[in-house]
Motif scaffolding. Structure first.
Motif, PDB file in Angstrom:
ATOM      1  N   SER A   1       0.830  -1.211   0.000  1.00 50.90           N
ATOM      2  CA  SER A   1       0.000   0.000   0.000  1.00 50.90           C
ATOM      3  C   SER A   1       0.865   1.262   0.000  1.00 50.90           C
ATOM      4  O   SER A   1       0.457   2.306  -0.469  1.00 50.90           O
ATOM      5  N   ASN A   2       2.101   1.147   0.511  1.00 55.06           N
ATOM      6  CA  ASN A   2       2.929   2.347   0.656  1.00 55.06           C
ATOM      7  C   ASN A   2       3.190   3.071  -0.661  1.00 55.06           C
ATOM      8  O   ASN A   2       3.112   4.293  -0.725  1.00 55.06           O
ATOM      9  N   SER A   3       3.539   2.318  -1.694  1.00 54.28           N
ATOM     10  CA  SER A   3       3.911   3.021  -2.926  1.00 54.28           C
ATOM     11  C   SER A   3       2.692   3.717  -3.516  1.00 54.28           C
ATOM     12  O   SER A   3       2.815   4.790  -4.103  1.00 54.28           O
ATOM     13  N   TYR A   4       1.508   3.140  -3.326  1.00 55.11           N
ATOM     14  CA  TYR A   4       0.285   3.802  -3.802  1.00 55.11           C
ATOM     15  C   TYR A   4      -0.031   5.036  -2.951  1.00 55.11           C
ATOM     16  O   TYR A   4      -0.363   6.101  -3.459  1.00 55.11           O
ATOM     17  N   LEU A   5       0.055   4.858  -1.658  1.00 56.04           N
ATOM     18  CA  LEU A   5      -0.242   5.961  -0.746  1.00 56.04           C
ATOM     19  C   LEU A   5       0.678   7.150  -1.011  1.00 56.04           C
ATOM     20  O   LEU A   5       0.231   8.295  -1.137  1.00 56.04           O
ATOM     21  N   LEU A   6       1.969   6.880  -1.120  1.00 53.96           N
ATOM     22  CA  LEU A   6       2.927   7.982  -1.275  1.00 53.96           C
ATOM     23  C   LEU A   6       2.844   8.588  -2.674  1.00 53.96           C
ATOM     24  O   LEU A   6       2.980   9.802  -2.838  1.00 53.96           O
ATOM     25  N   ALA A   7       2.596   7.741  -3.666  1.00 51.76           N
ATOM     26  CA  ALA A   7       2.436   8.274  -5.023  1.00 51.76           C
ATOM     27  C   ALA A   7       1.224   9.199  -5.073  1.00 51.76           C
ATOM     28  O   ALA A   7       1.275  10.293  -5.650  1.00 51.76           O
ATOM     29  N   ALA A   8       0.131   8.776  -4.454  1.00 49.10           N
ATOM     30  CA  ALA A   8      -1.080   9.604  -4.457  1.00 49.10           C
ATOM     31  C   ALA A   8      -0.848  10.886  -3.665  1.00 49.10           C
ATOM     32  O   ALA A   8      -1.268  11.970  -4.081  1.00 49.10           O
TER      33      ALA A   8
ATOM     34  N   PHE B   1       6.009   9.036 -10.771  1.00 53.01           N
ATOM     35  CA  PHE B   1       6.232   7.742 -11.409  1.00 53.01           C
ATOM     36  C   PHE B   1       6.254   6.693 -10.307  1.00 53.01           C
ATOM     37  O   PHE B   1       7.201   6.639  -9.522  1.00 53.01           O
ATOM     38  N   ARG B   2       5.194   5.894 -10.251  1.00 46.71           N
ATOM     39  CA  ARG B   2       5.174   4.818  -9.261  1.00 46.71           C
ATOM     40  C   ARG B   2       5.821   3.598  -9.902  1.00 46.71           C
ATOM     41  O   ARG B   2       5.249   2.968 -10.779  1.00 46.71           O
ATOM     42  N   VAL B   3       7.032   3.309  -9.484  1.00 46.84           N
ATOM     43  CA  VAL B   3       7.750   2.161 -10.045  1.00 46.84           C
ATOM     44  C   VAL B   3       7.233   0.884  -9.417  1.00 46.84           C
ATOM     45  O   VAL B   3       7.259  -0.179 -10.024  1.00 46.84           O
ATOM     46  N   GLY B   4       6.744   1.005  -8.184  1.00 51.62           N
ATOM     47  CA  GLY B   4       6.143  -0.165  -7.568  1.00 51.62           C
ATOM     48  C   GLY B   4       7.141  -0.932  -6.734  1.00 51.62           C
ATOM     49  O   GLY B   4       7.958  -0.344  -6.036  1.00 51.62           O
ATOM     50  N   LEU B   5       7.065  -2.232  -6.845  1.00 51.69           N
ATOM     51  CA  LEU B   5       7.739  -3.101  -5.899  1.00 51.69           C
ATOM     52  C   LEU B   5       9.122  -3.516  -6.322  1.00 51.69           C
ATOM     53  O   LEU B   5       9.348  -3.859  -7.472  1.00 51.69           O
TER      54      LEU B   5
ATOM     55  N   GLY C   1     -14.228   1.749 -14.729  1.00 47.97           N
ATOM     56  CA  GLY C   1     -13.174   1.185 -13.878  1.00 47.97           C
ATOM     57  C   GLY C   1     -11.874   1.920 -14.086  1.00 47.97           C
ATOM     58  O   GLY C   1     -11.470   2.163 -15.220  1.00 47.97           O
ATOM     59  N   GLN C   2     -11.236   2.293 -13.001  1.00 50.79           N
ATOM     60  CA  GLN C   2     -10.015   3.086 -13.093  1.00 50.79           C
ATOM     61  C   GLN C   2      -8.996   2.531 -12.103  1.00 50.79           C
ATOM     62  O   GLN C   2      -9.358   2.090 -11.013  1.00 50.79           O
ATOM     63  N   GLN C   3      -7.714   2.545 -12.493  1.00 46.97           N
ATOM     64  CA  GLN C   3      -6.637   2.193 -11.564  1.00 46.97           C
ATOM     65  C   GLN C   3      -6.729   3.100 -10.334  1.00 46.97           C
ATOM     66  O   GLN C   3      -6.999   4.291 -10.459  1.00 46.97           O
ATOM     67  N   ILE C   4      -6.456   2.547  -9.166  1.00 43.76           N
ATOM     68  CA  ILE C   4      -6.672   3.323  -7.943  1.00 43.76           C
ATOM     69  C   ILE C   4      -5.875   4.625  -7.909  1.00 43.76           C
ATOM     70  O   ILE C   4      -6.361   5.631  -7.417  1.00 43.76           O
ATOM     71  N   LEU C   5      -4.664   4.604  -8.455  1.00 47.45           N
ATOM     72  CA  LEU C   5      -3.863   5.842  -8.397  1.00 47.45           C
ATOM     73  C   LEU C   5      -4.479   6.921  -9.278  1.00 47.45           C
ATOM     74  O   LEU C   5      -4.425   8.105  -8.951  1.00 47.45           O
ATOM     75  N   ASP C   6      -5.085   6.501 -10.389  1.00 49.65           N
ATOM     76  CA  ASP C   6      -5.719   7.469 -11.277  1.00 49.65           C
ATOM     77  C   ASP C   6      -7.133   7.827 -10.814  1.00 49.65           C
ATOM     78  O   ASP C   6      -7.772   8.713 -11.383  1.00 49.65           O
ATOM     79  N   ALA C   7      -7.603   7.126  -9.796  1.00 49.71           N
ATOM     80  CA  ALA C   7      -8.913   7.462  -9.221  1.00 49.71           C
ATOM     81  C   ALA C   7      -8.807   8.605  -8.215  1.00 49.71           C
ATOM     82  O   ALA C   7      -9.825   9.093  -7.726  1.00 49.71           O
ATOM     83  N   LEU C   8      -7.591   9.034  -7.926  1.00 53.60           N
ATOM     84  CA  LEU C   8      -7.375  10.128  -6.963  1.00 53.60           C
ATOM     85  C   LEU C   8      -8.244  11.324  -7.320  1.00 53.60           C
ATOM     86  O   LEU C   8      -8.244  11.775  -8.470  1.00 53.60           O
ATOM     87  N   ASP C   9      -8.985  11.829  -6.356  1.00 49.60           N
ATOM     88  CA  ASP C   9      -9.842  13.015  -6.489  1.00 49.60           C
ATOM     89  C   ASP C   9     -11.165  12.739  -7.192  1.00 49.60           C
ATOM     90  O   ASP C   9     -11.975  13.660  -7.337  1.00 49.60           O
ATOM     91  N   LEU C  10     -11.369  11.522  -7.667  1.00 44.88           N
ATOM     92  CA  LEU C  10     -12.637  11.202  -8.332  1.00 44.88           C
ATOM     93  C   LEU C  10     -13.608  10.602  -7.316  1.00 44.88           C
ATOM     94  O   LEU C  10     -13.240  10.249  -6.204  1.00 44.88           O
ATOM     95  N   SER C  11     -14.871  10.492  -7.748  1.00 43.01           N
ATOM     96  CA  SER C  11     -15.922  10.027  -6.853  1.00 43.01           C
ATOM     97  C   SER C  11     -16.165   8.538  -7.094  1.00 43.01           C
ATOM     98  O   SER C  11     -16.423   8.117  -8.224  1.00 43.01           O
ATOM     99  N   ILE C  12     -16.089   7.770  -6.052  1.00 35.57           N
ATOM    100  CA  ILE C  12     -16.227   6.317  -6.183  1.00 35.57           C
ATOM    101  C   ILE C  12     -17.710   5.967  -6.272  1.00 35.57           C
ATOM    102  O   ILE C  12     -18.554   6.611  -5.648  1.00 35.57           O
ATOM    103  N   CYS C  13     -18.028   4.962  -7.098  1.00 40.93           N
ATOM    104  CA  CYS C  13     -19.431   4.632  -7.389  1.00 40.93           C
ATOM    105  C   CYS C  13     -19.804   3.249  -6.926  1.00 40.93           C
ATOM    106  O   CYS C  13     -20.669   2.612  -7.516  1.00 40.93           O
TER     107      CYS C  13
END
Lengths: 441, 441
Positions: A236-243, A253-257, B55-67
């Motif tokens: 979850s960290n790389s997603y959290l910090l990227a966001a 650029f989220r390179v991931g794991l 459907g959107q990748q979670i990182l690209d869902a940032l700031d959008l409204s979840i349905c």
């Protein structure tokens, strides 16, 4: 004198032993060997720099920090113009006009917005004029349609005009030479409008930092995939910090794991240096046997690993990596530790790179709704939910426990409750400092 | 009976005259023929719809409204695990251990994060364990390194352990079946982290509306170009509105300038229909002879032009344009009128399309620092600068005059002061409602 006699003796070349490059001296530590949160933050901030400014179209400059003072070259309005649709007149010609005693004036034509003429309006005449159109020389008032019969050859005016009525004066909004924006200001939507209004199409701004985010840990699995054994967990960290970095305005650029393998980590970091203004990693910076980031990063650049008197977030790493000395912030791997470290250290660094003030979350006060406990000797960050009454007074309630693995309470929180190292509790009803997480600053 | 005798009489086909499509009945007007701001806003909101989710990748869902409601499929943590680097033990084996009376336990190996085994820990033994690694069956406490000699064959334990110490329990953060996010919530950075933590890689969200922005007016010139006569002015509206829509999260296409030519306007609008979820124009909606938008748009769709009891922003237009009935909001051309109309009408429409709550700026109270005057009979919006004291109390000072052409004061303001039609003044020191412009909501 023979030629070679003129040859000067070559000065002896002293080859100075090149000093190994190193980071500036780290901040002082306490008797436990720990730094204060503020000292560590300032140490990092001293070693990162504002990104160089570049010219950007005003619409794309939205949310970026402007790097020049913007002076207006023009007056706004640029000319005296009509605030109404009606007739431009000499106000003196309308004196005494009334519903039952109209004044009749010859209509000389009409002026639309964008028309321009230097021809003066003869006394005793009127000219039809649209909102925003220039007042002709000599005219000193506008009579709105409603006070006329809307005549085309002649117009009957049913009310006397005041001098200057319904005229917007040149320069009453902006005068040429007025400073519209100061260097360092962040460009908002209304600033974009103002820049356009004075004819500016491009401005110098600092770009969005390119932030590379990686998570380390061989126990981590990419979300959406199946866990192959019950001891694995989702990254979850790389997603959290990227966001979080994206929300601050960074280009992420989220390179991931990457696993816990030393060579893989070195390779992944090296590959990213070319496109990174900042690298963020999580995991591998503690005292454990598998803390491989701490073990391998000194091979790639200048590094600093330390303990900070804060909870969560005690183990921290920093480096200037590769030939270009790309800043790298190495955060602990527990999600709550990583996020609070982001707030304490990474967010100010990103904002410094962007030239955005203030660097830090404004620390405001809220009334504790219940007793808050803290561990003395560390700056404690607890997740809090702040509510605001209609007068703007804030109250705060802690959400979730102290565990640095509790991600659900982190998502529910909208503030961090900050308790300094000399605080061991805050009574219910007392003020406590908080950082608001969801307010623009 | 002959066959044809069974033939029923064909019912007479009544070809109903197809009713010309039209907009729903407009809201009521007052004796002046004006609508209230709220009625007009609600009329527009009734005619626009939330965009369909995708459907959107979670990182690209940032700031959008979840349905969708997001339920966790997993427990967090997913297994009992160690909160420290140390040794997993049976706590009973360490009873009475002390600095001068250590207990010695055989070390059975080690468990790293991500390792998994079902093998129970035999009584009287210990196993080395890393932070985050699973507690082996039978073990019921973790002794941290600091309380041991860090032995590899045998370990000496210098302090008795409490049952359960330094163990994070399965599910203590999240239990499978817990609802993590509710449909309608906006995805923030910490939500992205939480979604990743429970293994969710994609979510259903409403997309960013594609908003096309055009300005009309033949007196307008593109910023950066020279004015060809002194009565021209720079287009600021299309930049201002494009930036404001982008700041709300829309994907914006700024088409820029169209003149006052009817055919050019029709062509420009028609060209944009294919990529627009919403079209915004400025200018040409008043009573003037050159108000061409008002004149031509009825040819392209269903339209509604009206006057609203507000200042600035009285003339307003709305339409459902083309075969697809694309919503179009036609704003007045004065920059301040356009911006305040954006706040009153366009922003709520964009937010409805995105599924983002609240639709409206939260109306909060501030203390007027000076006497505020208003024109009765209209809802008055004045530009204000709000300051907040450390306790959160807001004060507001009006900036700039009432003129709807004053763009510099608009950029300086951070709030709109709202005075209802029945208000003619607000004394210094009294509370007045304000819309905060620069706060997230």
């Amino acid at each position: 004198m023979p030629l070679f006699g003129r040859k000067k003796k070559e000065p002896e070349v002293v080859v100075a032993e090149p000093e190994a490059p190193q980071l500036p001296p780290p901040p002082p530590t306490d008797e436990r060997g720990w730094r204060s949160m503020e000292d560590h933050r300032d140490y990092l901030l001293d070693q990162v720099h504002q990104l160089p400014a570049f010219g950007q179209q005003i619409l794309d400059a939205l949310d970026l920090s402007i790097c020049e003072d913007i002076e207006s070259d023009v007056d706004l309005p640029g000319f005296d113009n009509s605030a109404m649709d009606g007739y431009a007149v000499h106000f003196g010609d309308t004196l005494g006009a009334a519903e039952d005693a109209p004044v009749t004036l010859a209509v000389m034509g009409e002026i639309a917005a964008g028309d321009w003429s230097d021809e003066p309006l003869p006394p005793g005449t009127a000219i039809k004029i649209m909102t925003g159109a220039p007042i002709p020389p000599g005219a000193d008032a506008v009579v709105p349609y409603e006070a006329t019969d809307r005549g085309t050859e002649d117009v009957r005016v049913f009310a006397g005009a005041r001098e200057g009525q319904h005229i917007r004066r040149r320069g009453e909004d902006v005068s040429a030479g007025d400073v519209m924006m100061r260097s360092g200001a962040r460009v908002g939507a209304r600033d974009v409008g103002l820049l356009a209004a004075i004819g500016v199409d491009k401005v110098m701004v600092r770009p969005r930092p390119r932030v590379v985010v990686l998570a380390t840990g061989s126990e981590l699995v990419e979300p959406g995939l199946a866990l192959s054994n019950p001891a694995q967990l989702y990254d979850s960290n790389s997603y959290l910090l990227a966001a979080a970095a994206r929300a601050e305005g960074a280009q992420v650029f989220r390179v991931g794991l990457v696993g816990d393998d030393a060579e893989a980590i070195k390779q992944a970091i090296s590959d990213q240096l070319v496109r990174a203004d900042l690298i963020i990693t999580t995991g591998g910076v503690s005292q454990g046997d598998y803390d491989v980031v701490k073990a391998v990063m000194p091979e790639l650049g200048l590094t600093d690993f330390c303990e900070v008197a804060m909870q969560p977030g005690k183990p921290q790493g920093f480096g200037l990596i590769g030939e270009d000395r790309v800043p790298m912030i190495m955060l602990p791997g527990n999600p709550v530790s990583a996020y609070i470290s982001f707030e304490a250290f990474v967010r100010p660094v990103i904002r410094k790179m962007m030239g955005v003030e203030p660097l830090f979350r404004p620390q405001v006060r809220a009334i504790a709704t219940h007793l808050l406990r803290s561990v003395p000797g560390k700056k404690q960050f607890a997740r809090g939910l702040v509510t605001t009454d209609p007068a703007g007074r804030r109250s705060v309630t802690a959400v979730g426990g102290h565990g640095s693995h509790l991600v659900s309470s982190m998502a529910r929180a909208n503030a961090l409750i900050v308790m300094d190292p000399d605080v061991d509790h805050v009574p219910a009803g007392s003020h406590v400092p908080v950082w608001m997480l969801d307010e623009v600053s």
